[in-house]
Write a protein that holds these residues in place. Structure first.
Motif, PDB file in Angstrom:
ATOM      1  N   HIS A 358       6.788   2.450  -0.825  1.00 41.26           N
ATOM      2  CA  HIS A 358       6.812   1.059  -0.529  1.00 41.26           C
ATOM      3  C   HIS A 358       7.546   0.202   0.481  1.00 41.26           C
ATOM      4  CE1 HIS A 358       6.019  -3.152  -1.159  1.00 41.26           C
ATOM      5  NE2 HIS A 358       7.603  -3.388  -0.965  1.00 41.26           N
ATOM      6  N   TYR A 366       3.257  -2.648   2.063  1.00 40.61           N
ATOM      7  CA  TYR A 366       2.763  -2.161   1.871  1.00 40.61           C
ATOM      8  C   TYR A 366       2.929  -0.803   0.991  1.00 40.61           C
ATOM      9  CZ  TYR A 366       3.160   1.714   4.753  1.00 40.61           C
ATOM     10  OH  TYR A 366       4.091   2.692   5.520  1.00 40.61           O
ATOM     11  N   LEU A 382      -3.606   1.301  -3.446  1.00 38.49           N
ATOM     12  CA  LEU A 382      -3.290   0.543  -1.838  1.00 38.49           C
ATOM     13  C   LEU A 382      -3.537  -0.672  -1.791  1.00 38.49           C
ATOM     14  CD1 LEU A 382      -2.252   1.419   0.835  1.00 38.49           C
ATOM     15  CD2 LEU A 382      -4.375   1.065   2.073  1.00 38.49           C
ATOM     16  N   LYS A 383      -1.940  -1.268  -1.969  1.00 38.69           N
ATOM     17  CA  LYS A 383      -2.237  -2.544  -1.349  1.00 38.69           C
ATOM     18  C   LYS A 383      -1.777  -2.677  -0.498  1.00 38.69           C
ATOM     19  CE  LYS A 383      -0.737  -3.268  -6.871  1.00 38.69           C
ATOM     20  NZ  LYS A 383      -1.598  -4.181  -7.067  1.00 38.69           N
ATOM     21  N   ILE A 384      -1.711  -4.062   0.132  1.00 39.69           N
ATOM     22  CA  ILE A 384      -1.607  -4.289   1.586  1.00 39.69           C
ATOM     23  C   ILE A 384      -1.077  -6.167   1.327  1.00 39.69           C
ATOM     24  CG2 ILE A 384      -2.134  -4.882   4.162  1.00 39.69           C
ATOM     25  CD1 ILE A 384      -3.518  -2.348   3.657  1.00 39.69           C
ATOM     26  N   GLU A 431      -1.687 -10.642  -1.032  1.00 39.04           N
ATOM     27  CA  GLU A 431      -1.857  -9.749  -1.433  1.00 39.04           C
ATOM     28  C   GLU A 431      -3.520  -8.820  -1.222  1.00 39.04           C
ATOM     29  OE1 GLU A 431      -2.141  -6.641  -5.461  1.00 39.04           O
ATOM     30  OE2 GLU A 431      -0.579  -8.707  -5.255  1.00 39.04           O
TER      31      GLU A 431
END
Length: 470
Positions: A358, A366, A382-384, A431
């Motif tokens: 992270h 992200y 994947l988180k942005i 997000e």
């Protein structure tokens, strides 16, 4: 005299019929084993289910908390040598005793039969060896499990044997080992049932019990153990007949070689099935001690099959078994049992740590996760987070490069939109979630993630993340 001769031939005919029944039974096992391969689920990118693994952990089942002081020392100690020697002795005794019981149905029941008299004598020794080996096996394993805990407390031993699935299976093996002496006085049908029960109890143990859904694995393991006993026990009987009475060895060789090749087929099919169920990817065979030993076992089994073919050809020609071939087959079998006693205790999957990275910034946060982060198929999440005024990214590119193999092309990860869990929220940020399944990491070692994010304004951000998957 005439009645005696007629009785002798009738007994031989009955023995041949029982051999035919055993042959048909093994053929049925072959069909079941290969049918099981057709219903195997697809390989999962996830490691063995954590919940199921915890359920199989004897320490967890009795409320122990693992201690860091209970770590493994470097090198092989005398205690470990004794531990694995006890395992090897147990597997040898298990194969010998259960194999004799299974093969007893094809030995003529005539009291004048030399083979029957020898079998009755050897069965007692085999049962004594099994009881001794089982006691030593359970003792060494409980001692090993309770190392670092209150192992001197009898209550802990009792709890381990009665409150855990592993302990209960060991207890059942000890009970069956004791009951075996009573079964020796009964008919061959009861001996057959006893051997199948022993195989069933043994199949409810080991790595397969850590699988979330282990029904198919237990069935395959049961087939594997039964056919192992038929092959190993039959070969040991053949060796013993060859040393005691060559003519009886020749007669038994006809029955044994007829069935042995079929047991090899079942062993192969059931073994492949269990490997598929246990391993997330075939690459794990080359990256773990378990896999390497399994491959070595496969080579030995192939040599066994070749030796068995030569023995079968001699038996069909009506010749006595060749002593050198028999000894070679026995040596190969011993090597297989030694390997089995070791690799069944090792973990089939490497102890990899899932990647969870992270990063926070002024205009971009992200998180990237790779599970199980090992060779073979992996799942990537994947988180942005971008400022609310920018919204979701215009485009996202994710590539993986094996740093240790720079000449290999990078892996383009196909990302798709996902509805991730909002376990993190940042005021003023939006997000966006992505995921990808079955991303193949071909090798172990150092890797690099190249993440390129382009926002709605056209600004592009490139991030490089290094990680290892070993």
């Amino acid at each position: 005299m005439k009645k005696s001769i007629l009785h002798h031939y009738a007994d031989r005919a009955a023995s041949k019929r029982r051999t035919s029944y055993l042959t048909m039974s093994v053929l049925l096992l072959i069909l079941i084993a290969f049918a099981s391969l057709l219903v195997l689920p697809e390989a999962s990118a996830e490691p063995l289910g954590k919940y199921a693994a915890v359920e199989f952990d004897p320490h967890e089942q009795v409320g122990h908390h693992h201690s860091s002081d209970n770590s493994r020392a470097e090198g092989i100690t005398a205690g470990e040598i004794l531990f694995f020697a006890a395992r090897a002795l147990y597997y040898f005794a298990l194969m010998l005793a259960s194999g004799m019981m299974l093969w007893s149905v094809v030995i003529p029941v005539d009291k004048d039969s030399i083979a029957r008299r020898l079998l009755i004598k050897w069965e007692v020794y085999a049962m004594r060896l099994l009881l001794l080996a089982a006691l030593l096996f359970v003792f060494t394993h409980i001692t090993q499990l309770l190392k670092g805990y209150d192992g001197g407390n009898p209550n802990e031993w009792f709890r381990l044997l009665t409150e855990t699935s592993t302990g209960q299976s060991w207890l059942a093996i000890l009970v069956l080992s004791l009951l075996g002496f009573a079964v020796l006085r009964l008919t061959d049908s009861f001996k057959l049932i006893w051997a199948l029960l022993l195989a069933a109890v043994e199949s409810f143990n080991g790595h397969i019990m850590a699988l979330p859904d282990n029904t198919l694995a237990v069935v395959l393991d049961f087939l594997h153990i039964v056919c192992s006993a038929l092959w190993a026990g039959g070969l040991l009987l053949l060796l013993m007949f060859w040393r005691a009475e060559r003519k009886e060895a020749g007669r038994f060789a006809e029955r044994f070689t007829k069935i042995a090749w079929m047991t090899i087929l079942v062993l192969t099919a059931s073994g492949i099935g269990m490997v598929v169920l246990l391993l997330p990817a075939w690459q794990y065979l080359f990256y773990t001690s378990w896999g390497i030993m399994l491959l070595a076992k496969g080579v030995l089994v192939l040599l066994v099959a070749c030796t068995g073919f030569l023995l079968h050809r001699r038996a069909k020609q009506g010749k006595l078994p060749n002593g050198k071939l028999l000894k070679l087959d026995g040596l190969l079998m011993a090597m297989v049992l030694i390997i089995v006693s070791i690799f069944t205790y090792l973990s089939p999957v490497p102890n990899t740590e899932p990647l969870s990275y992270h990063k926070m910034g002024d205009k971009l946060h992200y998180t990237i996760q790779i599970k199980p982060n090992g060779p073979g198929p992996n799942r990537i999440n994947l988180k942005i987070w971008l400022p609310m005024q920018l919204g979701a990214p215009a485009s996202v590119s994710l590539r993986l490069q094996a740093v240790d193999h720079p000449n290999r092309p990078a892996i383009e990860v196909p990302l798709r939109a996902a509805s991730g869990e909002d376990y993190l929220s940042f005021p003023g940020f939006t997000e966006t979630d992505y995921e990808s399944e079955k991303v193949e990491l071909s090798t172990r070692g150092k890797w690099e993630v190249e993440l390129i994010i382009k926002d709605q304004s056209g600004a592009e951000t490139k991030e490089l993340i290094s990680f290892r998957n070993d």
